[in-house]
Write an enzyme that holds these catalytic residues in place. Sequence first.
Site, PDB file in Angstrom:
ATOM      1  N   CYS A 112     -58.162  18.852  17.733  1.00  0.00           N
ATOM      2  CA  CYS A 112     -56.765  19.194  18.032  1.00  0.00           C
ATOM      3  C   CYS A 112     -56.386  18.976  19.494  1.00  0.00           C
ATOM      4  O   CYS A 112     -55.202  18.891  19.825  1.00  0.00           O
ATOM      5  CB  CYS A 112     -56.481  20.639  17.630  1.00  0.00           C
ATOM      6  N   HIS A 250     -50.206  23.540  21.450  1.00  0.00           N
ATOM      7  CA  HIS A 250     -50.765  23.144  20.163  1.00  0.00           C
ATOM      8  C   HIS A 250     -50.260  24.109  19.101  1.00  0.00           C
ATOM      9  O   HIS A 250     -50.272  25.328  19.297  1.00  0.00           O
ATOM     10  CB  HIS A 250     -52.290  23.177  20.240  1.00  0.00           C
ATOM     11  N   ASN A 280     -50.405  22.961  11.038  1.00  0.00           N
ATOM     12  CA  ASN A 280     -51.282  22.426  12.081  1.00  0.00           C
ATOM     13  C   ASN A 280     -51.589  20.964  11.762  1.00  0.00           C
ATOM     14  O   ASN A 280     -52.332  20.668  10.830  1.00  0.00           O
ATOM     15  CB  ASN A 280     -52.571  23.254  12.133  1.00  0.00           C
TER      16      ASN A 280
END
Length: 358
Positions: A112, A250, A280
Amino acid sequence: MLHYAEITGWGKCLPPAILTNDELSTFVETSDEWIKSRTGIESRHISHVNTSDLAHVAGARALAAAGIDANELDLIIVATCSPDTLIPNIASKVQQELGASNAAAFDMNAACTGFLYGLETATRMIQAGAYRHALVIGAERLSWYLDWSKRDTAVLFGDGAGAVVLSKTDKPVGVLQAQLGCDSKGRDVLAIPKFGTAMDRYDPESGHFAFDFVGRDIFRSAVRGMGSAANTVLNRAELDSNDIDIVIPHQANKRIIEALCDHAKIPLDKAFINIHKYGNTSAATVPIALCEAVEQGRIQAGSKILSAAFGAGLTWGATFIQWGERTTAIHQTDIELPPCEHTAKELLANAVSHSTNR
């Protein structure tokens, strides 16, 4: 002369099929209320095409916004942990589809945090003097990996891509400070263990991927890693939280975003949050959010931007970005993904059946 790398183009790509929490709860033991209260997620996009296709469209849109031809690109970096193929890399596929024959191309896997790693790498390569224009893409198709019988991970992830073009300039804009890191002691709390040469290729279960996911440990590590990196970046830039115009975090969990802002002493209303729409999307969350922040007018000429991310590894990072003058695209492109003839549930039918019947 000191060079900088200005963000001159931006683009995103979300596949059209959307899976809402209510739809998800028809085959996963969960509910809309359970998911929203714990994560902030309301829906996610499910891709009918490969990761490279998402990356190609996002990249083409970023090039149009920058007003440069693909042949002017010197570098393509695709940040992803869900590529179509390991060999060859999918950056070469993006290069081929764009017609960017002069560009070096490689993939980068920091999970990520991958987009921030790619942004820092491309910035430093431009500053070294040999590169003029770079395309940095974050792209993921994480729905392909999911075990749909596992509620803790099945509700979290979605598919998408975002991209930016960096261009050499003598103006002090772009990534001015960055702090990247990795806490490898925690690498097992977020992992897909049955993949790569570590798996038994002759095991009947090979090819059935599932996340190892220890939520509490991830939460603590995420807040600690991103918070520390954010404070380091602000200190190096000689800024305090009041100087920051917008935070692009994020998008893993709304609670983590809230904790990050609290740790950095930045009001939550300065954070750009779109996790409710997309879930996500790993390396794609930051560039997708960056694109939307520009589109919605949250990023203005000269905006001071703080971005932070964490991911499997456990990787983490933060960047301070000084935005340039332009916030409108120079050109538009009509490029689109191939049409999708199925709903999100239909796209997932075989994967759900395999997960639940094991």
